[in-house]
Design a protein around this motif. Structure first.
Motif, PDB file in Angstrom:
ATOM      1  N   ARG A 176       0.641  -1.195  -0.062  1.00 59.36           N
ATOM      2  CA  ARG A 176       0.111  -0.129   0.008  1.00 59.36           C
ATOM      3  C   ARG A 176       0.885   1.203   0.085  1.00 59.36           C
ATOM      4  NH1 ARG A 176      -1.458   3.492   3.804  1.00 59.36           N
ATOM      5  NH2 ARG A 176      -0.846   2.368   5.543  1.00 59.36           N
ATOM      6  N   LEU A 180       2.750   4.306  -3.342  1.00 56.62           N
ATOM      7  CA  LEU A 180       2.911   5.865  -3.560  1.00 56.62           C
ATOM      8  C   LEU A 180       4.487   6.078  -3.560  1.00 56.62           C
ATOM      9  CD1 LEU A 180       1.732   8.556  -3.334  1.00 56.62           C
ATOM     10  CD2 LEU A 180       2.286   8.618  -0.889  1.00 56.62           C
ATOM     11  N   GLU A 237      -3.730   4.695  -5.801  1.00 54.14           N
ATOM     12  CA  GLU A 237      -2.941   5.916  -5.442  1.00 54.14           C
ATOM     13  C   GLU A 237      -2.844   6.958  -6.801  1.00 54.14           C
ATOM     14  OE1 GLU A 237      -1.454   7.349  -3.038  1.00 54.14           O
ATOM     15  OE2 GLU A 237      -1.781   5.696  -1.774  1.00 54.14           O
ATOM     16  N   ILE A 240      -6.046   8.884  -6.824  1.00 54.79           N
ATOM     17  CA  ILE A 240      -5.865  10.121  -5.753  1.00 54.79           C
ATOM     18  C   ILE A 240      -5.049  11.018  -6.337  1.00 54.79           C
ATOM     19  CG2 ILE A 240      -4.716  10.664  -3.546  1.00 54.79           C
ATOM     20  CD1 ILE A 240      -5.605   7.658  -2.211  1.00 54.79           C
ATOM     21  N   ASN A 244      -6.711  14.697  -7.237  1.00 56.82           N
ATOM     22  CA  ASN A 244      -6.081  16.103  -6.745  1.00 56.82           C
ATOM     23  C   ASN A 244      -5.339  16.960  -7.751  1.00 56.82           C
ATOM     24  OD1 ASN A 244      -6.142  16.033  -3.798  1.00 56.82           O
ATOM     25  ND2 ASN A 244      -4.792  14.407  -3.966  1.00 56.82           N
ATOM     26  N   ILE A 270       1.479  19.949   4.181  1.00 52.34           N
ATOM     27  CA  ILE A 270       1.875  18.628   4.267  1.00 52.34           C
ATOM     28  C   ILE A 270       3.314  18.111   4.091  1.00 52.34           C
ATOM     29  CG2 ILE A 270       1.494  16.382   3.162  1.00 52.34           C
ATOM     30  CD1 ILE A 270      -1.344  17.525   2.532  1.00 52.34           C
ATOM     31  N   LEU A 274       5.969  16.271   6.687  1.00 43.62           N
ATOM     32  CA  LEU A 274       6.826  15.113   6.263  1.00 43.62           C
ATOM     33  C   LEU A 274       8.285  15.381   6.531  1.00 43.62           C
ATOM     34  CD1 LEU A 274       5.465  14.017   2.722  1.00 43.62           C
ATOM     35  CD2 LEU A 274       4.617  13.250   4.954  1.00 43.62           C
ATOM     36  N   HIS A 279       5.980  11.363  10.470  1.00 41.45           N
ATOM     37  CA  HIS A 279       5.500  10.435   9.676  1.00 41.45           C
ATOM     38  C   HIS A 279       5.628   8.979  10.206  1.00 41.45           C
ATOM     39  CE1 HIS A 279       9.902  11.398   8.761  1.00 41.45           C
ATOM     40  NE2 HIS A 279       9.789   9.900   8.786  1.00 41.45           N
ATOM     41  N   ARG A 284       3.329   0.376  12.776  1.00 42.28           N
ATOM     42  CA  ARG A 284       4.629   0.020  12.117  1.00 42.28           C
ATOM     43  C   ARG A 284       5.863  -0.043  13.347  1.00 42.28           C
ATOM     44  NH1 ARG A 284       6.985   3.654   8.713  1.00 42.28           N
ATOM     45  NH2 ARG A 284       4.813   3.749   8.027  1.00 42.28           N
TER      46      ARG A 284
ATOM     47  N   VAL B 193       2.401  15.000  -2.697  1.00 41.01           N
ATOM     48  CA  VAL B 193       2.286  14.669  -1.176  1.00 41.01           C
ATOM     49  C   VAL B 193       0.805  14.516  -0.627  1.00 41.01           C
ATOM     50  CG1 VAL B 193       4.444  15.682  -0.835  1.00 41.01           C
ATOM     51  CG2 VAL B 193       2.379  17.236  -0.760  1.00 41.01           C
ATOM     52  N   LYS B 194      -0.349  14.752  -1.163  1.00 41.03           N
ATOM     53  CA  LYS B 194      -1.632  14.749  -0.754  1.00 41.03           C
ATOM     54  C   LYS B 194      -2.249  13.447  -0.613  1.00 41.03           C
ATOM     55  CE  LYS B 194      -2.460  19.503  -1.902  1.00 41.03           C
ATOM     56  NZ  LYS B 194      -3.557  20.607  -2.191  1.00 41.03           N
ATOM     57  N   SER B 195      -1.688  12.558  -1.079  1.00 46.05           N
ATOM     58  CA  SER B 195      -2.224  11.337  -0.758  1.00 46.05           C
ATOM     59  C   SER B 195      -2.123  11.038   0.648  1.00 46.05           C
ATOM     60  CB  SER B 195      -1.500   9.880  -1.454  1.00 46.05           C
ATOM     61  OG  SER B 195      -1.525   8.790  -0.901  1.00 46.05           O
ATOM     62  N   PRO B 196      -3.176  10.348   1.234  1.00 45.59           N
ATOM     63  CA  PRO B 196      -2.977  10.049   2.845  1.00 45.59           C
ATOM     64  C   PRO B 196      -2.050   9.257   3.247  1.00 45.59           C
ATOM     65  CG  PRO B 196      -5.406   9.811   1.969  1.00 45.59           C
ATOM     66  CD  PRO B 196      -4.631  10.295   0.681  1.00 45.59           C
ATOM     67  N   THR B 197      -1.499   8.472   2.111  1.00 44.51           N
ATOM     68  CA  THR B 197      -0.449   7.375   2.374  1.00 44.51           C
ATOM     69  C   THR B 197       0.907   8.241   2.515  1.00 44.51           C
ATOM     70  OG1 THR B 197      -1.609   6.039   0.668  1.00 44.51           O
ATOM     71  CG2 THR B 197       0.692   5.385   1.053  1.00 44.51           C
ATOM     72  N   ALA B 198       1.084   9.508   2.047  1.00 48.27           N
ATOM     73  CA  ALA B 198       2.310  10.143   2.123  1.00 48.27           C
ATOM     74  C   ALA B 198       2.937  10.105   3.505  1.00 48.27           C
ATOM     75  CB  ALA B 198       2.026  11.507   1.714  1.00 48.27           C
ATOM     76  N   GLY B 199       1.828  10.415   4.572  1.00 44.19           N
ATOM     77  CA  GLY B 199       2.166  10.235   6.010  1.00 44.19           C
ATOM     78  C   GLY B 199       2.965   9.125   6.631  1.00 44.19           C
ATOM     79  N   ASP B 200       2.954   7.918   5.579  1.00 45.48           N
ATOM     80  CA  ASP B 200       3.360   6.484   6.062  1.00 45.48           C
ATOM     81  C   ASP B 200       4.864   6.488   5.442  1.00 45.48           C
ATOM     82  OD1 ASP B 200       1.230   5.942   7.592  1.00 45.48           O
ATOM     83  OD2 ASP B 200       0.340   5.076   5.728  1.00 45.48           O
TER      84      ASP B 200
END
Lengths: 287, 287
Positions: A176, A180, A237, A240, A244, A270, A274, A279, A284, B193-200
């Motif tokens: 997942r 990205l 992804e 998304i 955007n 954002i 990061l 982040h 995890r 960077v706007k994907s919610p996944t970016a934070g991970d």
């Protein structure tokens, strides 16, 4: 230790050189005879790995493309030693683990998914480097019920090779996120150069165009293999991103500078989050 | 020479430090008194620039945002010396030149559009560096009938400051190319960077995510100003990119790996062509 390495491409070759440089004994194999000879000549490998020699390896690293990784382990399933340890190095983990974990269980060896997070815009043994993984992240996706001692052993091993960190994940979480942080990056970069204007970039660019298109030069067969094994997450992804991007387009087309500035502000904030390191995923464990 | 610098942000401040370091006399001004004091203290400026002192400057560099650049020149139009030389430093050239060339013609000074191709993810005088433009490209868009000797003087000057090259262009060509090589890069990076996944992303990234999102951290007000002054060209590039991206999406969604691999191959080959340097526009002169 004695480590077996299957496949001496960029990743396998770099790992072989790295293990050898750290005093380990490397047995390796590659379908290309010249590559095998070069590895022996370079001291990246001390001998040839055959299934008959699997038993003498404390760890076997399979460094092939995704589908070939599964095929190789399937074909040689009986040769892996009972209680032995096998780690792959593919950029996707879900499909690999779903197919290999049952084989490992049936044959009595341990399989841990692996993804050493480094690469180059070049491929093959000739591009391999002993320090490719210096300060890189090593992601491991151990199977359910995997022995803690095995994880601890792998953790200590990769840190001793100067990886920056060993990150534990599930195959699903890995795929997942990687959709990205790696896969969509490659698609966007590869797509970006397709404007007819790209040919005029010389002299008209500071660093942004260069950085954005760095990974446009990719091995298309390998990446197609990787993308196809992570289709749903990558598509999510991509959608998304496209959604955007449509917001920026609408603001620009409508001349709505206030909306455009708002979108840019949101992205900047954002990104700053990061950069500041906010982040760390809760689910995890970074060892 | 004595050079006048209007605006001591990242660009103006870096140019002031660079000119001063190369032994030129810099007169500068900034709306912020503390910045002005810092520049005098640092030796980036040897004195304050006022319209009354324009006549003593061989060259005046206006280093303000796009709209403010036009406003400043309009407000001080009568103070520029007859036969004097004024260059701006905005990232767009069409709107600037269209508005400033007539003023320069009426007042009897020469205005050449300029765009020093370098930047940082930081802004303001405090981020300025004497070597920001080391090996950078300096783009100049001289007006119709501009004296060759003026171009030659600017060329020699910027090369002496260790710019890599001086590139001549028209405002229209500049804006068309920059829409891709700079502006769209910033939108894509900011959007990515706007994907919610970016934070991970932590631990799940090699260099590609970092490179792709480097310029996501931007000054949204300045970039909105730049984008709005180049709306048509930027929209055209955005649409080309969105159209191309839709092809990747379709191939991925349809599970058409052969089409996906073909798209990636095409992008890889274009990128290799760029890397090899097959990017010299015929209608542009690199001095």
């Amino acid at each position: 230790m004695t480590v077996g390495i299957v496949g001496l491409g960029l990743i396998g070759g770099s790992l072989a050189k790295c293990f050898a440089q750290h005093g380990h004994r490397v047995l390796a194999c590659d379908r290309d005879a010249e590559t095998m000879a070069a590895a022996l000549r370079d001291g990246a490998a001390q001998g040839e790995l055959t299934p008959a020699r699997f038993g003498g390896c404390e760890l076997i690293l399979v460094c092939l493309w995704p589908q070939k990784t599964v095929d190789y382990i399937e074909e040689n399933r009986a040769a892996f030693p009972k209680g032995g340890l096998v780690v792959d190095c593919c950029g996707v983990k879900g499909e690999i683990c779903r197919q290999v974990w049952p084989i490992a269980r049936e044959e009595g060896f341990t399989f841990v998914g692996g993804h050493p997070m480094a690469g180059r815009e070049l491929s093959g043994y000739r591009a391999s480097q002993a320090d490719l993984f210096h300060r890189a992240s090593m992601i491991l996706t151990p199977g359910p019920g995997c022995d803690e001692a095995v994880i601890e052993k792998l953790r200590a091993l990769f840190l001793s090779l100067h990886f920056r960190q060993v990150v534990l994940s599930t195959p699903e979480e890995h795929d997942r996120i990687i959709a990205l942080t790696s896969q969509l990056c490659h698609i966007v970069s590869n797509c970006f150069v397709k404007s007819p204007t790209a040919g005029d970039f010389g002299g008209f660019s500071a660093g942004s165009f260069k950085d954005l298109t760095r990974v446009a030069k990719l091995n298309e067969a390998m990446w197609t293999d990787l993308f196809s094994q992570n289709r749903a997450a990558l598509l999510a992804e991509l959608d998304i991103f496209i959604d955007n991007l449509a917001r920026y387009r609408a603001a620009l087309a409508q001349g709505d500078d206030s909306a455009l500035e708002g979108l840019l502000r949101e992205g900047r904030k954002i990104k700053e989050g990061l950069t500041l390191g906010n982040h760390t995923s809760q689910n995890r464990e970074s060892l």
